[in-house]
Motif scaffolding. Structure first.
Motif, PDB file in Angstrom:
ATOM      1  N   VAL A  10       0.674  -1.252  -0.008  1.00 56.71           N
ATOM      2  CA  VAL A  10       0.140   0.043   0.017  1.00 56.71           C
ATOM      3  C   VAL A  10       0.797   1.310   0.053  1.00 56.71           C
ATOM      4  O   VAL A  10       0.333   2.364  -0.038  1.00 56.71           O
ATOM      5  CB  VAL A  10      -0.961   0.020   1.365  1.00 56.71           C
ATOM      6  CG1 VAL A  10      -1.902  -1.373   1.418  1.00 56.71           C
ATOM      7  CG2 VAL A  10      -0.245   0.346   2.504  1.00 56.71           C
ATOM      8  N   HIS A  11       2.129   1.038   0.125  1.00 54.29           N
ATOM      9  CA  HIS A  11       3.045   2.372   0.256  1.00 54.29           C
ATOM     10  C   HIS A  11       2.892   3.426  -0.588  1.00 54.29           C
ATOM     11  O   HIS A  11       3.186   4.738  -0.350  1.00 54.29           O
ATOM     12  CB  HIS A  11       4.237   2.056   0.580  1.00 54.29           C
ATOM     13  CG  HIS A  11       5.202   1.870  -0.641  1.00 54.29           C
ATOM     14  ND1 HIS A  11       5.177   0.553  -1.264  1.00 54.29           N
ATOM     15  CD2 HIS A  11       5.996   2.231  -1.456  1.00 54.29           C
ATOM     16  CE1 HIS A  11       5.797   0.365  -2.297  1.00 54.29           C
ATOM     17  NE2 HIS A  11       6.466   1.722  -2.313  1.00 54.29           N
ATOM     18  N   ASN A  12       2.381   3.138  -1.733  1.00 50.95           N
ATOM     19  CA  ASN A  12       2.541   4.056  -3.227  1.00 50.95           C
ATOM     20  C   ASN A  12       0.706   4.588  -3.263  1.00 50.95           C
ATOM     21  O   ASN A  12       0.563   4.994  -4.264  1.00 50.95           O
ATOM     22  CB  ASN A  12       3.012   3.592  -4.263  1.00 50.95           C
ATOM     23  CG  ASN A  12       4.527   4.204  -4.441  1.00 50.95           C
ATOM     24  OD1 ASN A  12       4.655   5.194  -3.980  1.00 50.95           O
ATOM     25  ND2 ASN A  12       5.101   3.369  -5.290  1.00 50.95           N
ATOM     26  N   ILE A  13       0.044   4.095  -2.463  1.00 53.16           N
ATOM     27  CA  ILE A  13      -1.542   4.362  -2.793  1.00 53.16           C
ATOM     28  C   ILE A  13      -2.055   5.311  -1.928  1.00 53.16           C
ATOM     29  O   ILE A  13      -1.888   5.370  -0.654  1.00 53.16           O
ATOM     30  CB  ILE A  13      -2.577   2.910  -2.615  1.00 53.16           C
ATOM     31  CG1 ILE A  13      -1.955   1.861  -3.277  1.00 53.16           C
ATOM     32  CG2 ILE A  13      -3.821   3.290  -2.572  1.00 53.16           C
ATOM     33  CD1 ILE A  13      -2.667   0.645  -2.903  1.00 53.16           C
ATOM     34  N   SER A  14      -2.383   6.392  -2.530  1.00 51.41           N
ATOM     35  CA  SER A  14      -2.781   7.835  -1.861  1.00 51.41           C
ATOM     36  C   SER A  14      -4.280   7.662  -1.131  1.00 51.41           C
ATOM     37  O   SER A  14      -4.523   8.426  -0.177  1.00 51.41           O
ATOM     38  CB  SER A  14      -2.512   8.885  -2.660  1.00 51.41           C
ATOM     39  OG  SER A  14      -3.419   8.991  -3.708  1.00 51.41           O
ATOM     40  N   ASN A  15      -4.976   6.967  -1.857  1.00 52.55           N
ATOM     41  CA  ASN A  15      -6.458   6.717  -1.480  1.00 52.55           C
ATOM     42  C   ASN A  15      -6.385   5.894  -0.068  1.00 52.55           C
ATOM     43  O   ASN A  15      -6.234   4.732  -0.228  1.00 52.55           O
ATOM     44  CB  ASN A  15      -7.309   6.184  -2.432  1.00 52.55           C
ATOM     45  CG  ASN A  15      -8.859   6.028  -2.088  1.00 52.55           C
ATOM     46  OD1 ASN A  15      -9.216   5.391  -1.156  1.00 52.55           O
ATOM     47  ND2 ASN A  15      -9.552   6.971  -2.886  1.00 52.55           N
ATOM     48  N   VAL A  16      -7.025   6.309   1.203  1.00 55.19           N
ATOM     49  CA  VAL A  16      -6.822   5.977   2.373  1.00 55.19           C
ATOM     50  C   VAL A  16      -7.779   4.812   2.516  1.00 55.19           C
ATOM     51  O   VAL A  16      -7.157   3.715   2.734  1.00 55.19           O
ATOM     52  CB  VAL A  16      -7.232   7.005   3.281  1.00 55.19           C
ATOM     53  CG1 VAL A  16      -7.299   6.266   4.803  1.00 55.19           C
ATOM     54  CG2 VAL A  16      -6.337   8.198   3.614  1.00 55.19           C
ATOM     55  N   GLY A  17      -8.784   4.770   1.763  1.00 55.64           N
ATOM     56  CA  GLY A  17      -9.806   3.890   1.930  1.00 55.64           C
ATOM     57  C   GLY A  17      -9.261   2.595   1.219  1.00 55.64           C
ATOM     58  O   GLY A  17      -9.456   1.443   1.622  1.00 55.64           O
ATOM     59  N   LEU A  18      -8.760   2.885  -0.045  1.00 52.55           N
ATOM     60  CA  LEU A  18      -8.472   1.790  -1.005  1.00 52.55           C
ATOM     61  C   LEU A  18      -7.058   1.124  -0.251  1.00 52.55           C
ATOM     62  O   LEU A  18      -6.697  -0.204  -0.324  1.00 52.55           O
ATOM     63  CB  LEU A  18      -8.067   2.312  -2.388  1.00 52.55           C
ATOM     64  CG  LEU A  18      -7.401   1.300  -3.364  1.00 52.55           C
ATOM     65  CD1 LEU A  18      -8.449   0.092  -3.587  1.00 52.55           C
ATOM     66  CD2 LEU A  18      -7.088   2.037  -4.732  1.00 52.55           C
ATOM     67  N   ALA A  19      -6.162   1.843   0.344  1.00 50.56           N
ATOM     68  CA  ALA A  19      -5.028   1.409   0.789  1.00 50.56           C
ATOM     69  C   ALA A  19      -5.324   0.527   2.117  1.00 50.56           C
ATOM     70  O   ALA A  19      -4.716  -0.688   2.252  1.00 50.56           O
ATOM     71  CB  ALA A  19      -4.064   2.734   1.130  1.00 50.56           C
ATOM     72  N   ARG A  20      -6.283   0.939   2.993  1.00 52.66           N
ATOM     73  CA  ARG A  20      -6.535   0.203   3.907  1.00 52.66           C
ATOM     74  C   ARG A  20      -7.183  -1.239   3.880  1.00 52.66           C
ATOM     75  O   ARG A  20      -7.072  -2.217   4.191  1.00 52.66           O
ATOM     76  CB  ARG A  20      -7.450   1.030   5.031  1.00 52.66           C
ATOM     77  CG  ARG A  20      -6.621   1.995   5.841  1.00 52.66           C
ATOM     78  CD  ARG A  20      -7.665   2.603   6.716  1.00 52.66           C
ATOM     79  NE  ARG A  20      -6.925   3.489   7.694  1.00 52.66           N
ATOM     80  CZ  ARG A  20      -7.550   3.946   8.670  1.00 52.66           C
ATOM     81  NH1 ARG A  20      -8.601   4.005   9.000  1.00 52.66           N
ATOM     82  NH2 ARG A  20      -6.594   4.895   9.147  1.00 52.66           N
ATOM     83  N   THR A  21      -7.973  -1.190   2.425  1.00 50.82           N
ATOM     84  CA  THR A  21      -8.729  -2.267   2.145  1.00 50.82           C
ATOM     85  C   THR A  21      -7.434  -3.297   1.617  1.00 50.82           C
ATOM     86  O   THR A  21      -7.665  -4.440   2.000  1.00 50.82           O
ATOM     87  CB  THR A  21      -9.654  -1.848   1.071  1.00 50.82           C
ATOM     88  OG1 THR A  21     -10.755  -0.919   1.615  1.00 50.82           O
ATOM     89  CG2 THR A  21     -10.396  -3.111   0.486  1.00 50.82           C
ATOM     90  N   LEU A  22      -6.596  -2.947   0.858  1.00 50.51           N
ATOM     91  CA  LEU A  22      -5.506  -3.750   0.420  1.00 50.51           C
ATOM     92  C   LEU A  22      -4.936  -4.235   1.586  1.00 50.51           C
ATOM     93  O   LEU A  22      -4.467  -5.357   1.751  1.00 50.51           O
ATOM     94  CB  LEU A  22      -4.581  -3.180  -0.728  1.00 50.51           C
ATOM     95  CG  LEU A  22      -3.607  -3.806  -1.223  1.00 50.51           C
ATOM     96  CD1 LEU A  22      -4.195  -5.016  -1.779  1.00 50.51           C
ATOM     97  CD2 LEU A  22      -2.808  -3.144  -2.320  1.00 50.51           C
TER      98      LEU A  22
END
Length: 280
Positions: A52-64
């Motif tokens: 997730v370290h390169n994902i800026s969308n918090v919801g998407l990052a937390r889901t992954l």
């Protein structure tokens, strides 16, 4: 046709029997299993950070992250390990007068310190493996950011988040013990742990990975500079991460985890099923 799961009362009874074994483990075996559990949770945290370290969308990052992190508890359940947060449910065997209060305290102290050692081993190995160099140091910067966020959490937030976290962790463990097959155990672990990660709740053993990993990353000026560039962290925030005061957050998260596991799950489940246990 025989059920492929245990009833809730059977789950409590089986867990109490297992807790008797846990409380009476030889010290060396308890330490080794604690180290394993700490390392397994750390590996789950490490894998989720990379994802997730390169994902800026918090919801998407937390889901992954929630889809990856559960591998740590799966390893504990299927390979074997003594995990502090799950062992808070030893209170059930104590209330059932199967183990002493001293044996509960002994297990929790030894397992807590062993989990810490296991997580620290993974922290050091990861740091020197060069993994934090991913994305031109972006992973190292992200690791610092996560640690700064966790060490700056307010006491009440850390405490209540710790309660919520261990409610879900202990439910995952109970659900896994309800399943009679490996597939059922994996699915039982996956969804509650995914939920706690998505919600951002605080887990003291996971923090044994996240915070020391961030502290190690903060010793590297390249990662610090990247964290300032990507996340707007100040040099004082990164320096504060290396202060012993940054570890205070462990105390209120740990207390919250204890209450979540012991009171909200352990005591509650025992009270609900105690008459059925006596009937057996």
């Amino acid at each position: 046709m025989q059920n492929n799961f245990y009833t809730p009362t059977e789950v409590v009874k089986n867990n109490i029997n297992g807790q008797i074994t846990k409380a009476n483990l030889p010290l060396f075996k308890m330490i080794m299993l604690g180290i394993f559990a700490g390392a397994f949770i750390a590996l789950g945290g490490a894998a989720s950070n990379v994802a997730v370290h390169n994902i800026s969308n918090v919801g998407l990052a937390r889901t992954l992250a929630g889809a990856v992190f559960p591998v740590g508890l799966m390893l504990v359940i299927l390979v074997g390990g003594e995990l502090f947060t799950g062992n808070c449910m030893l209170i059930m065997a104590y209330m059932n007068k199967k183990i002493s209060g001293l044996s509960v305290v002994r297990n929790l102290v030894v397992v807590y310190l062993s989990n810490l050692l296991g997580a620290l081993i993974i922290d050091v190995l990861l740091f020197y493996s060069g993994q934090f160099d991913y994305s031109n140091g972006g992973l190292g910067a992200y690791t610092i950011k996560v640690a700064v966020g966790k060490t700056n959490i307010k006491p009440l937030a850390g405490f209540t988040s710790g309660i919520l976290c261990n409610i879900l962790v202990c439910l995952a463990i109970l659900m896994a013990s309800a399943a009679k097959d490996v597939t059922g155990k994996i699915l039982s672990v996956f969804f509650p742990i995914m939920a706690f990660v998505i919600c951002g709740f605080e887990h003291c053993v996971a923090n044994m990975f996240y915070i020391p990993a961030g502290m190690l990353a903060a010793t590297n000026s390249d990662y610090v500079n990247k964290a300032q560039e990507l996340y707007g962290l100040t040099s004082s925030q990164c320096d504060a991460l290396l202060s012993p005061k940054s570890l205070v957050c462990f105390s209120y998260v740990t207390i919250g985890n204890i209450i979540g596991g012991m009171i909200f799950i352990g005591v509650a489940m025992y009270v609900i099923h105690k008459n059925d246990l006596k009937a057996d």
